[in-house]
Write an enzyme that holds these catalytic residues in place. Structure first.
Site, PDB file in Angstrom:
ATOM      1  N   ASP A  89      -8.004  -3.216  -0.263  1.00  0.00           N
ATOM      2  CA  ASP A  89      -8.368  -2.922   1.128  1.00  0.00           C
ATOM      3  C   ASP A  89      -8.412  -4.262   1.885  1.00  0.00           C
ATOM      4  OD1 ASP A  89     -10.295  -0.091   2.051  1.00  0.00           O
ATOM      5  OD2 ASP A  89      -9.460  -1.594   3.434  1.00  0.00           O
ATOM      6  N   ASP A 132      -7.533  -1.999   6.994  1.00  0.00           N
ATOM      7  CA  ASP A 132      -8.646  -1.394   7.724  1.00  0.00           C
ATOM      8  C   ASP A 132      -8.493  -1.600   9.230  1.00  0.00           C
ATOM      9  OD1 ASP A 132     -11.394  -0.267   7.366  1.00  0.00           O
ATOM     10  OD2 ASP A 132     -11.922  -2.041   8.515  1.00  0.00           O
ATOM     11  N   GLU A 192      -4.542   1.636   8.626  1.00  0.00           N
ATOM     12  CA  GLU A 192      -5.419   2.676   9.174  1.00  0.00           C
ATOM     13  C   GLU A 192      -5.191   2.676  10.675  1.00  0.00           C
ATOM     14  OE1 GLU A 192      -9.621   1.987   9.247  1.00  0.00           O
ATOM     15  OE2 GLU A 192     -10.082   4.108   8.985  1.00  0.00           O
ATOM     16  N   HIS A 246     -13.188   8.064   2.261  1.00  0.00           N
ATOM     17  CA  HIS A 246     -14.615   7.728   2.211  1.00  0.00           C
ATOM     18  C   HIS A 246     -15.289   7.828   3.579  1.00  0.00           C
ATOM     19  CE1 HIS A 246     -12.531   4.279   3.647  1.00  0.00           C
ATOM     20  NE2 HIS A 246     -13.663   3.714   3.999  1.00  0.00           N
ATOM     21  N   ASP A 247     -14.492   8.115   4.615  1.00  0.00           N
ATOM     22  CA  ASP A 247     -15.066   8.256   5.967  1.00  0.00           C
ATOM     23  C   ASP A 247     -15.119   9.706   6.418  1.00  0.00           C
ATOM     24  OD1 ASP A 247     -13.266   5.358   7.229  1.00  0.00           O
ATOM     25  OD2 ASP A 247     -15.266   5.503   6.337  1.00  0.00           O
TER      26      ASP A 247
END
Ligand code: TEU
Length: 589
Positions: free
Chosen positions: A99, A206, A275, A347-348
C-alpha cells in the site's frame, strides 16, 4: 484478444494485516502470522496479495499515517519478516503489492517534523498557511475557515512551533504532502524504487487521485487570494469538504506519468492500482489506457455509493438497476482500452454480504455470498477478494460505541450526535452498524476455537477488535472440507478465471438492464459465449426476456459452467421460467 499483462486474468487478495493472523499472541495480526497462512492463500488460488500498510506508524488511522516508509512497524514485525514474506510468497507464485500512502504522511514523519521550521529545506513539503491561532487561515478577523477533514473537525491544524496551520484532508495526524514540490515527488519515487528493488511487485496507491490540488498559478488553494482562504460551501455537519479541490486535479496525469517513468520504466511483472475517489468511468479509461503510461487499474467508487444518498451514514436499500448502471458504465468505458478493477469489499466498506446479500438464514447467507461472488468475478477486469469475503464473513454486529476502534466512526458519532445534532445516539449506532469501516476489520475467522484461531487464547492479550461470535459457524476450518462452502465456490471462481480467457478478457454485454431483481450479461470471446444470470434478491424472479431467449430449449447440464445450486433445482425452476432466490449460474450458450 486477451490482454497479455499477468494481472489480466489474475485475482488479488487484500490482507488487512492487523486483523488477519496474530503470530506473537499480542492480539494484533502481524507479518509472521501472514507467513503462516500463505499456504491457505495458495490453496484459494490467488495470484497476488495487496497488503494494507505495515510501515512504521503511530497507528492513528491504523497505519495509513506513516512515520517511516522504509521500516516496518514493530506491531507487525521487522524488515527481515517482510523479506521472508516476499521470499515465501514468491516461492508459492504469489506476488506482493504494498500500500503506497503518499497523499499525506504521519505528523510524526521526519519530513513533517523538519517542515515545522519555516527555514528548513522541508518548509514547503506540506500545505502550510499563516493565520492567528484560533482562526483557521480564512479571511483575517472573520469567522474561522470551515474546511473539514474527512475524519471530523477542521481540515486545518495549528502548529505552535511554526505558528501556522497545516492542511490535513484526513486526520489531524495525516498532513497532506505538497506534490507541487518536485523534491517531495522524487523522495516518493526513491522510496518506491527502494521497495521494488527489495522484491515487492507493485503498489495499491492510497487516494492517489487527490495528490494534485486545484491551485492557482501563485500556488494558492481555492478561495485563497491575498492570504485569505474563503470557505467552500458548508455541509450539514458544519464543515465543507476539501475534496472538490483535490479530486482529479490538473496535474494528476503529469504526476502519474512522471511516477511511471521514474519508478516502473524497465521493470516487468508489476501491478499498479490507484484508489480513485472522484474518478469517472471515462477518466478510468484514460488513466488506465496502457498508451498513456499512468496506472494499470483504478478502484472506482460509483458502485459502492449507489446505496448512500450523500452521506455514508444514511444508507438506503440497494436498488439493483443503480448498481447495474454503475458497473455496466465501468465495463463499457474500458471496452476497447484501459482496464477495470472489480471489488465489492475492502477495509473501508461494510461487508457486501450484509449490505446487499441475505444473512437471515445460514442457507441464504451462503447462497447470496456465492451469488455476489459470481456476479463480481464474472465481469471483465481484475477481481479483488477482501479477507473473509471468501468464507462469507458478515458485518461486526456491534451495538455499543466502545466496541468501535475506527477514528472515522468514533469522530463521526461525536460530530453528528453531540455537535451537529444531526442524529440521536440510537440512530447513529444503527448507521455505524450498517456503514462503519470496523464492520470489515473484525479478526479473520480461521476456526471455531476461542478468538477464532486469530490469536492464541494462551496469549496475554485479547484481539484488538472483537471477534464476531458467528465465527463458531463461519470459519475457514469448517469451509475447507465442505464442498458446498463459500470458500470452495470462490476457489472455483478463481480457477475458472485462470483457465478461461472468455472470463478474463471476453467482451461484456449486459442483458435485461431494467430488471430490478435479475442481473444478467454475456461474456464472449471468439466463438465462446457465457451467459451469466444472478437473481440478486430474496424472492423468486421471472427470467427476464432477453436472458430467456438465450436460454431457449432444454437445460443441458453439461453446458453449466458454475452454479450456486444443484442442477435439478435449476432445471425445475427454469422449466417454470423462474429463478429461485439468489440463484446464480454461468451457462455456455
Ligand atoms: O481511503 C480514503 C477514503 O476514501 C476512505 O477513507 C473513505 O473516504 C472513507 O472510508 C469513507 O467512509 C484511504 C484508505 O483506504 C483509508 O483506510 C484511509 O483511512 C484513508 O485513505 C486515509 O489514508
Amino acid at each position: 484478444a486477451p490482454m497479455n499483462p499477468w494481472w489480466a486474468n489474475a485475482v488479488v487478495y487484500q490482507i488487512y494485516p492487523r486483523s488477519f493472523q496474530d503470530g506473537n499472541g499480542d492480539g494484533y495480526g502481524d507479518l509472521q502470522g501472514i507467513i503462516s497462512r500463505l499456504d491457505y492463500l495458495a490453496e484459494l488460488g490467488i495470484d497476488a496479495i495487496w497488503l494494507s500498510p505495515v510501515y512504521r506508524s503511530p497507528q492513528d488511522d491504523n497505519g495509513y499515517d506513516i512515520s517511516d516508509y522504509r521500516d516496518i512497524d514493530p506491531l507487525f514485525g521487522t524488515l527481515e519478516d517482510m523479506d521472508r514474506l516476499i521470499e515465501r510468497a514468491h516461492e508459492l507464485g504469489i506476488k506482493i503489492v504494498m500500500d503506497l500512502v503518499v497523499n499525506h504522511t504521519s505528523d510524526e514523519h521526519a519530513w513533517f517534523q523538519a517542515s515545522r521550521d519555516k527555514n528548513s529545506p522541508y518548509a514547503d513539503w506540506y500545505w502550510w498557511r499563516p493565520a492567528r491561532e484560533g482562526f483557521e487561515p480564512g479571511t483575517p478577523g472573520a469567522e474561522p475557515n470551515r474546511w473539514g477533514g474527512s475524519f471530523g473537525g477542521s481540515a486545518w491544524k495549528y502548529d505552535t512551533e511554526r505558528g501556522e496551520y497545516y492542511l490535513h484532508t484526513f486526520s489531524k495526524k495525516q498532513p497532506d504532502l505538497n506534490w507541487e514540490n518536485p523534491k517531495v515527488r522524487h523522495a516518493v519515487y526513491d522510496m518506491m524504487n527502494w521497495w521494488l528493488d527489495r522484491g515487492i511487485d507493485g503498489f495499491r496507491m492510497d487516494v492517489i487521485t487527490l495528490i494534485s490540488k486545484r491551485i492557482d498559478d501563485e500556488g494558492h488553494l481555492p478561495g485563497e487570494s491575498h492570504g485569505a482562504i474563503q470557505d467552500l460551501p458548508v455541509g450539514e455537519e458544519g464543515y465543507s469538504s476539501p475534496w472538490p479541490f483535490s479530486m482529479d486535479g490538473p496535474r494528476l496525469d503529469e504526476f502519474l506519468k512522471e511516477m511511471r517513468h521514474e519508478v516502473f520504466e524497465g521493470r516487468t511483472g508489476y501491478l499498479t492500482v490507484g484508489e480513485g475517489q472522484g474518478i469517472s468511468s471515462k477518466r478510468n479509461e484514460s488513466i488506465t489506457d496502457p498508451a498513456n503510461r499512468e496506472l494499470d487499474m483504478i478502484f472506482l467508487f460509483d458502485h459502492v455509493g449507489v446505496d448512500q444518498d450523500g452521506s455514508k451514514w444514511g444508507m438506503t436499500k440497494l436498488e439493483l438497476p443503480r448498481l447495474k448502471r454503475a458497473m455496466i458504465e465501468q465495463q463499457e468505458a474500458v471496452h476497447s482500452k484501459g482496464w477495470a478493477s472489480l471489488y465489492f469489499n475492502n477495509h473501508d466498506q461494510p461487508r457486501a454480504l450484509s449490505r446487499w446479500g441475505d444473512t437471515s438464514t445460514p442457507q441464504l447467507r451462503v447462497k447470496s455470498a456465492k451469488a455476489l461472488g459470481l456476479l463480481l468475478h464474472m465481469h471483465r477486469g481484475t477481481p479483488y477478494v477482501y479477507q473473509g469475503e471468501e468464507i462469507g464473513m458478515t458485518n461486526a454486529g456491534f451495538t455499543k460505541l466502545d466496541q468501535y476502534q475506527d477514528l472515522e466512526s468514533i469522530n463521526a458519532f461525536h460530530q453528528r450526535v453531540d455537535e451537529a445534532k444531526l442524529q440521536d445516539a440510537d440512530s447513529m449506532m444503527a448507521s455505524l452498524g450498517q456503514a462503519s469501516r470496523d464492520n470489515a476489520r473484525t479478526p479473520m475467522q480461521w476456526d471455531s476455537s476461542t478468538f477464532a484461531g486469530f490469536t492464541s487464547p494462551e496469549g496475554s492479550a485479547k484481539p484488538w477488535l472483537s471477534v464476531n461470535p458467528n465465527a463458531s459457524d463461519i470459519n475457514v476450518e469448517a469451509e475447507k472440507t465442505d464442498p458446498d462452502s463459500v470458500f470452495n465456490f470462490y476457489r472455483r471462481l478463481i480457477e475458472l478465471r485462470h483457465g478461461d480467457d472468455a472470463i478474463a478478457a471476453g467482451d461484456f454485454s449486459p442483458l435485461d438492464i431494467d430488471d430490478d431483481q435479475v442481473y444478467a450479461f454475456t461474456r464472449s470471446l471468439e466463438d465462446r459465449t457465457l451467459l451469466c444470470i444472478i437473481n440478486v434478491s430474496s424472492h423468486n424472479a421471472v427470467i427476464p426476456s432477453q436472458s430467456a431467449r438465450l436460454l431457449r430449449g432444454d437445460f443441458a447440464a453439461e453446458r453449466l459452467v458454475i452454479a450456486n445450486s444443484d442442477v435439478d433445482e435449476l432445471r425445475q425452476t427454469m422449466h417454470e421460467g423462474q429463478l429461485a432466490p439468489w440463484s446464480a449460474f454461468v451457462y455456455q450458450i
